[in-house]
Design a protein around this motif. Structure first.
Motif, short mmCIF file in Angstrom:
data_model
loop_
_atom_site.label_atom_id
_atom_site.label_comp_id
_atom_site.label_asym_id
_atom_site.label_seq_id
_atom_site.Cartn_x
_atom_site.Cartn_y
_atom_site.Cartn_z
N CYS A 295 -2.88 5.53 -12.36
CA CYS A 295 -1.72 4.65 -12.28
C CYS A 295 -1.69 3.78 -13.53
O CYS A 295 -2.68 3.68 -14.26
CB CYS A 295 -1.73 3.82 -11.00
SG CYS A 295 -3.13 2.70 -10.82
N PHE B 120 -8.40 6.70 -1.68
CA PHE B 120 -9.38 6.05 -0.81
C PHE B 120 -10.22 7.07 -0.06
O PHE B 120 -11.41 6.85 0.21
CB PHE B 120 -8.65 5.14 0.18
CG PHE B 120 -9.55 4.25 0.99
CD1 PHE B 120 -10.25 3.20 0.39
CD2 PHE B 120 -9.70 4.44 2.36
CE1 PHE B 120 -11.07 2.38 1.14
CE2 PHE B 120 -10.53 3.62 3.11
CZ PHE B 120 -11.21 2.58 2.49
N TYR C 107 -6.96 0.41 -8.08
CA TYR C 107 -5.82 1.32 -7.99
C TYR C 107 -4.71 0.69 -7.15
O TYR C 107 -4.97 0.02 -6.15
CB TYR C 107 -6.25 2.65 -7.34
CG TYR C 107 -5.27 3.77 -7.53
CD1 TYR C 107 -5.37 4.60 -8.64
CD2 TYR C 107 -4.25 4.01 -6.63
CE1 TYR C 107 -4.47 5.65 -8.84
CE2 TYR C 107 -3.35 5.05 -6.81
CZ TYR C 107 -3.47 5.86 -7.92
OH TYR C 107 -2.57 6.90 -8.12
N GLY C 108 -3.48 0.93 -7.54
CA GLY C 108 -2.33 0.43 -6.81
C GLY C 108 -1.16 0.25 -7.75
O GLY C 108 -1.34 0.14 -8.97
N GLN D 91 -4.51 1.03 -13.93
CA GLN D 91 -5.78 1.36 -13.29
C GLN D 91 -6.95 0.95 -14.17
O GLN D 91 -6.90 1.06 -15.40
CB GLN D 91 -5.83 2.86 -13.04
CG GLN D 91 -7.16 3.38 -12.51
CD GLN D 91 -7.13 4.88 -12.28
OE1 GLN D 91 -6.12 5.43 -11.85
NE2 GLN D 91 -8.24 5.56 -12.56
N THR E 231 -5.07 3.71 5.84
CA THR E 231 -5.01 5.03 5.20
C THR E 231 -5.38 6.18 6.13
O THR E 231 -5.46 7.33 5.68
CB THR E 231 -5.93 5.06 3.96
OG1 THR E 231 -7.28 4.77 4.38
CG2 THR E 231 -5.50 4.05 2.92
N PRO F 201 -2.19 -3.08 -9.81
CA PRO F 201 -2.99 -2.97 -8.58
C PRO F 201 -3.08 -4.28 -7.80
O PRO F 201 -2.47 -5.29 -8.17
CB PRO F 201 -4.37 -2.53 -9.11
CG PRO F 201 -4.11 -1.92 -10.43
CD PRO F 201 -2.97 -2.71 -11.01
N THR G 150 -0.31 8.21 -1.78
CA THR G 150 -1.21 8.32 -2.92
C THR G 150 -2.50 7.54 -2.71
O THR G 150 -3.60 8.03 -2.99
CB THR G 150 -0.51 7.84 -4.19
OG1 THR G 150 0.73 8.52 -4.33
CG2 THR G 150 -1.37 8.11 -5.41
N GLU G 151 -2.39 6.30 -2.23
CA GLU G 151 -3.59 5.49 -2.08
C GLU G 151 -4.52 6.04 -1.00
O GLU G 151 -5.74 5.85 -1.07
CB GLU G 151 -3.22 4.03 -1.80
CG GLU G 151 -2.61 3.36 -3.03
CD GLU G 151 -2.50 1.85 -2.90
OE1 GLU G 151 -3.54 1.19 -2.69
OE2 GLU G 151 -1.37 1.35 -3.02
N ILE H 295 0.86 -1.18 0.00
CA ILE H 295 0.00 0.00 0.00
C ILE H 295 0.90 1.23 0.00
O ILE H 295 1.70 1.43 0.92
CB ILE H 295 -0.91 0.04 1.24
CG1 ILE H 295 -1.74 -1.23 1.36
CG2 ILE H 295 -1.80 1.28 1.20
CD1 ILE H 295 -2.81 -1.39 0.33
N SER H 296 0.77 2.05 -1.04
CA SER H 296 1.47 3.33 -1.06
C SER H 296 0.61 4.33 -0.29
O SER H 296 -0.34 4.89 -0.84
CB SER H 296 1.69 3.78 -2.50
OG SER H 296 2.36 5.02 -2.53
#
Length: 341
Positions: free
Chosen positions: A81, A67, A94-95, A84, A328, A119, A62-63, A58-59
């Motif tokens: 991304c 979210f 996303y990821g 995506q 997050t 992702p 950005t994520e 998990i970044s």
């Protein structure tokens, strides 16, 4: 792995598809796991491969923005991304921190562990040119840091630290910590990492970097790198830079307004404020380095065992919808969260 086994289309005849699962963001602070079919036909002609995911990361920066529905509409295209699906604000898949094993593809890649910007999905089809094989000495479970390391590498290229530079790094999330670690490996540098979260001190100590919750009283830094994501941190960076000092801004603020005091010493010290963003290879290196070269370098640098200190949270893929709000949250102490498959 059962999810990546070929499906049965009538109970007797094997299907040409793999049956997998993917994580989708479906609303503000909401997500779910959805089934996905991965087509196997025409792999040799297309140059595609099929990858079974081992881990994803998990970044958080950005994520979290995606979210938490904090992407301004003006940035919808720039924030996409590479693989995506769906459109902002949601639903989106996303990821971009995926470590997997090649199930089908050329002989030289089959069964190899690879990194890609894909992702969170159990099994997927991707062009072979879009994956980077892991170095032999890099454990796959650590390779989830590759996208963060790539960002840190690009920032160091933009910052161009010199022998003996006095360097401050403000904000010690994963990327800031990696930047501080890289900067400390330049001979003769004096590196100070600054983060108000006192729990980061032990993490940075594990990386061999001095860290404290507040800046010191010095204002003679040759280079200050800001990665906190908070406007106050950028103001602090301006105050720490010495005459002709360079400030590299790595934070992306989404739709948050940033107010700076550019009076005082900003002009008299002739400070330089430089943006850094991983979407383009730093202009210093771009004539000679491709995106693939940069990613391969990031993976080589991840062979250092001490970088395991940055992965301090984990869950299974099936737990991701329940864990994502915690991962997050602004108040979390999580650095890199690893998803296991």
């Amino acid at each position: 792995m059962t999810d990546s086994a070929p499906s049965q289309n009538d109970g007797h005849t094997p299907s040409r598809n793999y049956q997998g699962k993917a994580y989708w963001i479906t609303g503000p602070r909401e997500g779910e796991i959805r089934p996905v079919a991965v087509e196997r036909d025409g792999l040799e002609l297309s140059g595609d491969i099929v990858v079974e995911t081992l881990y994803s990361g998990i970044s958080r920066g950005t994520e979290s923005l995606v979210f938490n529905d904090a992407i301004p509409e003006s940035e919808y295209q720039r924030m996409r991304c590479p693989f995506q699906e769906g459109e902002f604000p949601w639903p989106v898949k996303y990821g971009y921190a995926n470590v997997g094993r090649v199930l089908e593809g050329p002989a030289e890649l089959r069964n190899r562990a690879v990194f890609s910007l894909f992702p969170h999905q159990t099994c997927f089809r991707i062009p072979s040119s879009a994956v980077t094989p892991l170095p032999e000495r890099l454990p796959p479970e650590r390779a989830v840091l590759a996208a963060n390391m790539e960002t840190a590498v690009n920032a160091l290229w933009d910052a161009a630290p010199r022998l003996g530079d006095r360097i401050a790094v403000i904000g010690c999330g994963v990327v800031g910590s990696l930047v501080a670690w890289l900067a400390s490996r330049v001979p003769g540098t004096r590196v100070l990492a600054v983060d108000p979260n006192t729990k980061r001190e032990s993490v940075l100590r594990g990386l061999g970097v001095r860290c404290q919750p507040q800046p010191d009283a010095r204002d003679d830094y040759d280079l200050v790198i800001h990665a906190s994501g908070h406007p106050d941190g950028l103001q602090t960076a301006l105050e720490m830079a010495g005459v002709e000092g360079r400030i590299v801004e790595m934070s992306w603020f989404g739709d948050q307004a940033v107010s700076l005091n550019l009076g005082g010493a900003f002009h008299s010290r002739r400070l330089s404020l430089i943006s850094s963003q991983v979407g383009r290879v730093s202009p210093i290196q771009a004539p000679r380095w491709s995106y693939g070269d940069r990613m391969a370098l990031a993976l080589r640098l991840l062979q250092a065992d001490e970088l395991d200190h940055l992965i301090n949270s984990e869950c299974t893929f099936d737990q991701l919808p329940q864990r994502m709000p915690e991962i997050t949250a602004d108040t979390t102490d999580i650095l890199c969260h690893r998803v296991t498959y």
